[in-house]
Structure formats: C-alpha cells, structure tokens
Write an enzyme that holds these catalytic residues in place. Structure first.
Site, PDB file in Angstrom:
ATOM      1  N   ASP A  80      -3.343  -2.976   7.806  1.00 48.63           N
ATOM      2  CA  ASP A  80      -3.978  -4.355   7.018  1.00 48.63           C
ATOM      3  C   ASP A  80      -4.205  -4.886   5.999  1.00 48.63           C
ATOM      4  O   ASP A  80      -3.734  -3.771   4.764  1.00 48.63           O
ATOM      5  CB  ASP A  80      -5.359  -3.800   7.964  1.00 48.63           C
ATOM      6  CG  ASP A  80      -6.425  -5.297   7.790  1.00 48.63           C
ATOM      7  OD1 ASP A  80      -6.615  -5.970   8.124  1.00 48.63           O
ATOM      8  OD2 ASP A  80      -7.912  -4.383   7.395  1.00 48.63           O
ATOM      9  N   ASP A  87      -7.202  -7.935   4.282  1.00 48.55           N
ATOM     10  CA  ASP A  87      -8.357  -8.207   3.405  1.00 48.55           C
ATOM     11  C   ASP A  87      -9.245  -6.263   4.130  1.00 48.55           C
ATOM     12  O   ASP A  87      -9.384  -6.077   5.016  1.00 48.55           O
ATOM     13  CB  ASP A  87      -8.438  -9.318   4.548  1.00 48.55           C
ATOM     14  CG  ASP A  87      -8.521 -10.570   4.385  1.00 48.55           C
ATOM     15  OD1 ASP A  87      -8.507 -10.900   2.937  1.00 48.55           O
ATOM     16  OD2 ASP A  87      -7.153 -10.928   5.012  1.00 48.55           O
ATOM     17  N   ASP A 105      -9.948  -1.680   8.109  1.00 47.82           N
ATOM     18  CA  ASP A 105     -11.362  -1.507   7.105  1.00 47.82           C
ATOM     19  C   ASP A 105     -12.408  -1.953   8.351  1.00 47.82           C
ATOM     20  O   ASP A 105     -13.398  -2.150   8.018  1.00 47.82           O
ATOM     21  CB  ASP A 105     -11.257  -1.877   6.288  1.00 47.82           C
ATOM     22  CG  ASP A 105     -11.457  -3.357   6.248  1.00 47.82           C
ATOM     23  OD1 ASP A 105     -10.067  -4.049   6.843  1.00 47.82           O
ATOM     24  OD2 ASP A 105     -12.436  -4.040   5.782  1.00 47.82           O
TER      25      ASP A 105
HETATM   26 MG   LIG Z   1      -9.084  -5.998   7.019  1.00 47.54          MG
END
Ligand SMILES: [Mg+2]
Length: 311
Positions: free
Chosen positions: A69, A71, A247
C-alpha cells in the site's frame, strides 16, 4: 561465529528452490531446513514479525513477491491527501528493492496511478491504482473496469453537488469512483457517508467503503485482494510467496488474498487485522526493505541518493 551451511527448499508453488542461511537480527545462526517456507510461515502466530522470519525472507528474495500500500504504509498520512511528504530516498529505495526482488514488487493503492506518478515517479514498478480498478505492469496500463467510468463520473458529480459548501470535506473524484476525505472535520464523517450512499443509489455495481477518515464509492469488484490475485498470475510474481503490506481497513482484502495465495500480510501499526504480522511503524518497514536489498546485493547501498527526473 561459524556460518551455517546453505540449504535449499522447494516449497509447493515455488518456481525454483529457495535457499538461505545467515544470522537473524539478534545474531543467532539459522538455515532453511526441511520445513518448507510456507509451512514455517503458517505456524507463526499473528504477532510482531519475528526476526527469524524476517531474516529468512530477506535471504530468499527470489521466493517472495511484495505488494505494498502507499498512504500510511510507505508514507505518513497527512491532513490532506495532497499534503503528504515523500521521503527523498523512497523512490531509490523502492527501485533497489524492485531489483532485489527480480521485479516482483508492486504498489497496490486506492490512489490513481497518475497520483502515484506525481508523488513517486517509479515507472518500472508495477502499480494497481483505485483499489485495482486500473493497473500498470511492465509499462502497460489497463483499466479492466473501464465500462463503469461513466457511472463513476456521475456518482462523483452527485457527491460534489451534495457536499458543495462544505470546504472542510475534500471530494476527490477518481476514474472509477469518488472519495470524500473528512480528516479535517472528523465530526462530518456521517454527513460524508450519507452523501455517498445517496450518490450510488441506482448504481448497483458500486458500494461504499470506509477507510481512515475517508469514505469511498467504488465498484464492488474493485478491491486490493483481486488486484493482488491478478498480478500473481503474471511474471515475475507468479510462483512466489505473496506478502502484502498495508495499514488500513481497506487493506484487509489484500491481507486475506495474500494468505489465500500461500503468503501473508504485514500490517503497519496496531489494530484489528487479518494480517499475520505487525510492524510498529513505517521506519521498521524501511529497515525490512533494506535487509532484503542488502541480502540480495551485499555491496549495494539500499537507497543511494541520485538525481531524479520528475514526471
Ligand atoms: Mg493505507
């Protein structure tokens, strides 16, 4: 300290044997033994990634494929999505990792490919954008959900109209949907949610998905798990152990897919998750990447500074 003998395994699904030996980060010698790497991974509990697993994976870069991923995973989240700070060495670090993995590195993000290119110009690295609704592999771009583009534009238009006059809500149209960021006004999350639910009314191929202070409308068939599964069918990803790193709740599809395909997920930061392992922060992930890079090319500098061109 006597270096342990190299041993090789040929685990189910691998296209070639995986060989490894070395020391884990605590200095304990290890060598890959009769247990297959997959079996070893399956017997690890969902905890902070043990040094031994990290060390084995670092010494066997030919066996793994990494999907990451963007961000909150490669860069810290900012109050506005356009305000993130990309560390100057990140692109070089990813390019070195890409080389160490024989090309088996992909960025799997909810952002568009164009947005990733604007922040991080790494054209050789595969990118699936908009949660898998568009992807670029070996410089070739595809939009498998292209037939939904007109619907997505209409939904984005409706949301923009509804939330006009709400300057602290950021409406971000995407090729295959729309995101509303409410980090600047967390109390308006319900308002953003209601606007999106109303906007997708009548568009049965779309759904709303919550993230960290963001809610999106996107095609039901666009998720990070599908994106990973698709890349795992092509070289150089096919036959490797997939590791997906993320995340957020929108990464859970990716963690589940990596598990299903014989690999595992790594979550950055604590939280309820299907990921098998957790790393505490982005700095720990960079350290892990550097271990992979230096294990493959011991003389290499993990993230050499160099002049960069911009897109
Ligand atoms: Mg993310």
């Amino acid at each position: 300290m006597e270096r342990p003998a190299a041993q090789c395994i040929w685990a189910a699904g691998l296209s070639r044997p995986a060989c490894g030996m070395g020391w884990d980060f605590s200095g304990t010698p290890w060598a890959v033994t009769a247990l297959s790497l997959r079996t070893l991974l399956q017997h690890q509990p969902a905890v902070t990634m043990p040094d031994t697993v990290s060390a084995i994976l670092s010494a066997t870069p030919d066996a793994v494929a990494i999907f990451t991923d963007f961000d909150g995973t490669l860069v810290e989240i900012a109050p506005r999505p356009d305000a993130i700070v990309v560390p100057p060495e990140l692109a070089s670090r990813l390019e070195a990792l890409h080389a160490a993995l024989g090309g088996a590195l992909a960025i799997v993000t909810g952002r568009t490919i164009a947005a990733i290119d604007a922040f991080l110009f790494v054209p050789d690295i595969s990118v699936t954008g908009s949660h898998g609704a568009e992807w670029r592999h070996e410089h070739h771009v595809e939009r498998p959900l292209g037939h939904l583009l007109a619907d997505a534009a209409e939904i984005a238009h409706r949301v923009s109209d509804t939330l006009n006059g709400q300057p602290d809500l950021l409406v971000e149209p995407k090729p295959t949907g729309v995101a509303v960021h409410y980090r600047a006004a967390p109390e308006k999350g319900a308002l953003a949610h209601a606007a999106l639910v109303r906007a997708i009314d009548g568009f049965n191929d779309f759904q709303t998905v919550d993230g960290k202070k963001v809610i999106e409308a996107r095609p039901k068939s666009a998720d990070k798990g599908s994106a990973i599964a698709r890349l795992m069918q092509v070289k150089p990803f096919a036959g490797r152990i997939p590791i997906f790193i993320g995340d957020d709740v929108t990464d859970e599809d990716g963690f589940a897919a990596a598990d299903r395909l014989g690999g595992f997920g790594i979550r950055i930061g604590e939280g309820e998750t299907h990921a098998r392992y957790v790393l505490p922060d982005i700095a720990a992930l960079y350290t892990y990447f550097d271990a992979l890079i230096t294990a493959r090319h011991p003389a290499a500098t993990p993230h050499p500074n160099r002049e960069r061109s911009t897109p």
